[in-house]
Design an enzyme around this catalytic site. Structure first.
Site, PDB file in Angstrom:
ATOM      1  CE1 TYR A 162       3.744  -0.568  -5.482  1.00 39.44           C
ATOM      2  CE2 TYR A 162       3.995   1.406  -4.549  1.00 39.44           C
ATOM      3  CZ  TYR A 162       3.632   0.185  -4.315  1.00 39.44           C
ATOM      4  OH  TYR A 162       3.294  -0.297  -3.076  1.00 39.44           O
ATOM      5  CE  LYS A 189       2.197   1.550   0.211  1.00 36.53           C
ATOM      6  NZ  LYS A 189       1.214   1.450   1.346  1.00 36.53           N
TER       7      LYS A 189
HETATM    8  P1  NAD Z   1      -4.274  -6.873   0.365  1.00 35.83           P
HETATM    9  O1  NAD Z   1      -5.376  -6.689  -0.902  1.00 35.83           O
HETATM   10  O2  NAD Z   1      -4.421  -8.216   0.978  1.00 35.83           O
HETATM   11  O3  NAD Z   1      -4.632  -5.678   1.301  1.00 35.83           O
HETATM   12  C1  NAD Z   1      -5.075  -4.345   1.278  1.00 35.83           C
HETATM   13  C2  NAD Z   1      -6.087  -4.250   2.273  1.00 35.83           C
HETATM   14  O4  NAD Z   1      -6.590  -2.771   1.843  1.00 35.83           O
HETATM   15  C3  NAD Z   1      -7.206  -4.892   1.815  1.00 35.83           C
HETATM   16  O5  NAD Z   1      -7.785  -5.638   3.066  1.00 35.83           O
HETATM   17  C4  NAD Z   1      -8.294  -3.983   1.773  1.00 35.83           C
HETATM   18  O6  NAD Z   1      -9.727  -4.370   2.084  1.00 35.83           O
HETATM   19  C5  NAD Z   1      -7.880  -2.763   2.174  1.00 35.83           C
HETATM   20  N1  NAD Z   1      -8.648  -1.480   1.789  1.00 35.83           N
HETATM   21  C6  NAD Z   1      -8.501  -0.937   0.529  1.00 35.83           C
HETATM   22  N2  NAD Z   1      -9.267   0.036   0.622  1.00 35.83           N
HETATM   23  C7  NAD Z   1      -9.704   0.233   2.015  1.00 35.83           C
HETATM   24  C8  NAD Z   1     -10.582   1.402   2.631  1.00 35.83           C
HETATM   25  N3  NAD Z   1     -11.203   2.290   1.868  1.00 35.83           N
HETATM   26  N4  NAD Z   1     -11.059   1.152   3.752  1.00 35.83           N
HETATM   27  C9  NAD Z   1     -10.437  -0.166   4.618  1.00 35.83           C
HETATM   28  N5  NAD Z   1      -9.501  -0.864   3.881  1.00 35.83           N
HETATM   29  C10 NAD Z   1      -9.183  -0.614   2.580  1.00 35.83           C
HETATM   30  O7  NAD Z   1      -2.791  -6.514  -0.206  1.00 35.83           O
HETATM   31  P2  NAD Z   1      -1.435  -6.436   0.825  1.00 35.83           P
HETATM   32  O8  NAD Z   1      -0.455  -6.424  -0.203  1.00 35.83           O
HETATM   33  O9  NAD Z   1      -1.548  -7.153   1.935  1.00 35.83           O
HETATM   34  O10 NAD Z   1      -1.385  -4.889   1.274  1.00 35.83           O
HETATM   35  C11 NAD Z   1      -1.222  -4.540   2.556  1.00 35.83           C
HETATM   36  C12 NAD Z   1      -0.100  -3.107   2.743  1.00 35.83           C
HETATM   37  O11 NAD Z   1       0.916  -3.682   2.307  1.00 35.83           O
HETATM   38  C13 NAD Z   1      -0.603  -1.976   1.775  1.00 35.83           C
HETATM   39  O12 NAD Z   1      -0.408  -1.232   2.315  1.00 35.83           O
HETATM   40  C14 NAD Z   1       0.151  -2.287   0.559  1.00 35.83           C
HETATM   41  O13 NAD Z   1       0.648  -1.181  -0.376  1.00 35.83           O
HETATM   42  C15 NAD Z   1       1.329  -2.706   1.199  1.00 35.83           C
HETATM   43  N6  NAD Z   1       2.471  -3.429   0.581  1.00 35.83           N
HETATM   44  C16 NAD Z   1       2.161  -4.592  -0.036  1.00 35.83           C
HETATM   45  C17 NAD Z   1       3.384  -5.220  -0.936  1.00 35.83           C
HETATM   46  C18 NAD Z   1       3.130  -6.221  -1.847  1.00 35.83           C
HETATM   47  O14 NAD Z   1       3.879  -6.599  -2.523  1.00 35.83           O
HETATM   48  N7  NAD Z   1       1.972  -7.064  -1.582  1.00 35.83           N
HETATM   49  C19 NAD Z   1       4.642  -4.804  -0.753  1.00 35.83           C
HETATM   50  C20 NAD Z   1       4.940  -3.541   0.246  1.00 35.83           C
HETATM   51  C21 NAD Z   1       4.065  -2.921   0.792  1.00 35.83           C
END
Ligand code: NAD
Length: 261
Positions: free
Chosen positions: A159, A166
């Site tokens: 990570y 985060k």
């Molecule tokens: P995802 O890839 O579907 O979403 C990530 C989003 O970030 C995408 O829509 C992408 O377009 C956007 N993004 C990246 N760079 C960007 C920029 N410069 N400007 C605007 N948008 C930008 O993946 P996800 O897992 O749905 O991620 C969403 C959030 O959830 C993130 O913060 C991620 O760290 C967090 N998260 C994910 C998980 C997991 O296991 N998937 C667990 C905990 C937290």
């Protein structure tokens, strides 16, 4: 219909697996009026197709917003001010790190990669909250939420730089909550368990993390997008009117475990 009459901006839909999309469908179910941002033209089509599936989807605003651009952020809120004049809910569900900085050793994280991860995944919450504030004040208050992962308090292999981002993000949640509270604007984070999404695919070993959660978490199962969405509904609704500055875990209870065997 917990969100009837609420106007919500959703940032971070890339495809149907996106946590932001899970949140959006739950918000829609509860009667919220939605607007979306998309990162770039490549993703616009995905977002447009998904939004078109929602009843009334043709009237939902889709606005470009790469969070590295102050001009684009400003334009989003300018557009919302024109269309809605107020805003009740903001969902910040986005993050980015260069793949090499997730995969190489922590001691080898690059200066450049550190800056990119922190700017997109953590700093971005600040300018969007700044622009949301006047619109939420017009609404008499609001709820801002972001997505985090519990690689902050405990080390999760791979990570790396995202854990640092985060940690910064969770700290921002507390500072923003303290500062925006007098305007009745609440700021919280949802700490989700591992879900198979585009962003998560950059983290090596995600499937293994999911296997461990299934075997060892108190609830003995992984979470779903909809379970994150339902907690987001709570945070967006008046049910959570006294809840701010928190990180709420939606992880089958995994974060309470000190050691798993
Ligand atoms: P995802 O890839 O579907 O979403 C990530 C989003 O970030 C995408 O829509 C992408 O377009 C956007 N993004 C990246 N760079 C960007 C920029 N410069 N400007 C605007 N948008 C930008 O993946 P996800 O897992 O749905 O991620 C969403 C959030 O959830 C993130 O913060 C991620 O760290 C967090 N998260 C994910 C998980 C997991 O296991 N998937 C667990 C905990 C937290």
């Amino acid at each position: 219909m917990l969100l009837k009459g609420k106007k919500a901006l959703i940032m971070g839909v890339a495809n149907k697996r996106s946590i932001a999309w899970g949140i959006a469908t739950c918000f829609h179910r509860e009667g919220a009026e939605l607007a979306f941002t998309y990162q770039n033209e490549r993703l616009r089509e995905n977002v447009a197709e998904l939004v078109a599936e929602l009843p009334g989807g043709e009237n939902i605003p889709l606005l470009p917003c790469d969070v590295t651009s102050d001009d684009q952020i400003t334009e989003v809120f300018h557009e919302l001010a024109e269309r809605w004049g107020e805003l009740h809910v903001l969902v910040h569900s986005l993050a980015y790190a260069e793949k090499e900085d997730l995969n190489r050793a922590f001691v080898d994280i690059s200066r450049r990669g550190f800056g990119i991860a922190l700017e997109i995944s953590a700093y971005s919450l600040i300018p969007v909250a700044r622009r949301a504030k006047p619109l939420m004040e017009k609404a008499g208050g609001g709820s801002i939420m972001t997505l985090t992962y519990n690689a902050v308090e405990r080390v999760v292999p791979s990570y790396n730089v995202m854990a640092v981002a985060k940690a910064a993000l969770e700290c921002e949640v507390r500072y923003l909550a303290a500062e925006l509270g007098p305007s009745n604007i609440r700021v919280n984070a949802i700490s989700a368990g591992p879900l198979k999404t585009l962003a998560a695919s950059a983290v090596r070993g995600l499937s293994r993390f999911r296997d461990i959660v299934e075997e060892k978490a108190p609830l003995r199962r992984n979470i779903t997008q909809e379970e994150v969405g339902d907690v987001a509904v709570f945070l967006a609704s008046d049910l959570s009117r006294a809840v701010t500055g928190n990180t709420i875990f939606v992880d089958s209870g995994f974060h309470i475990m000190g050691l798993v065997d």
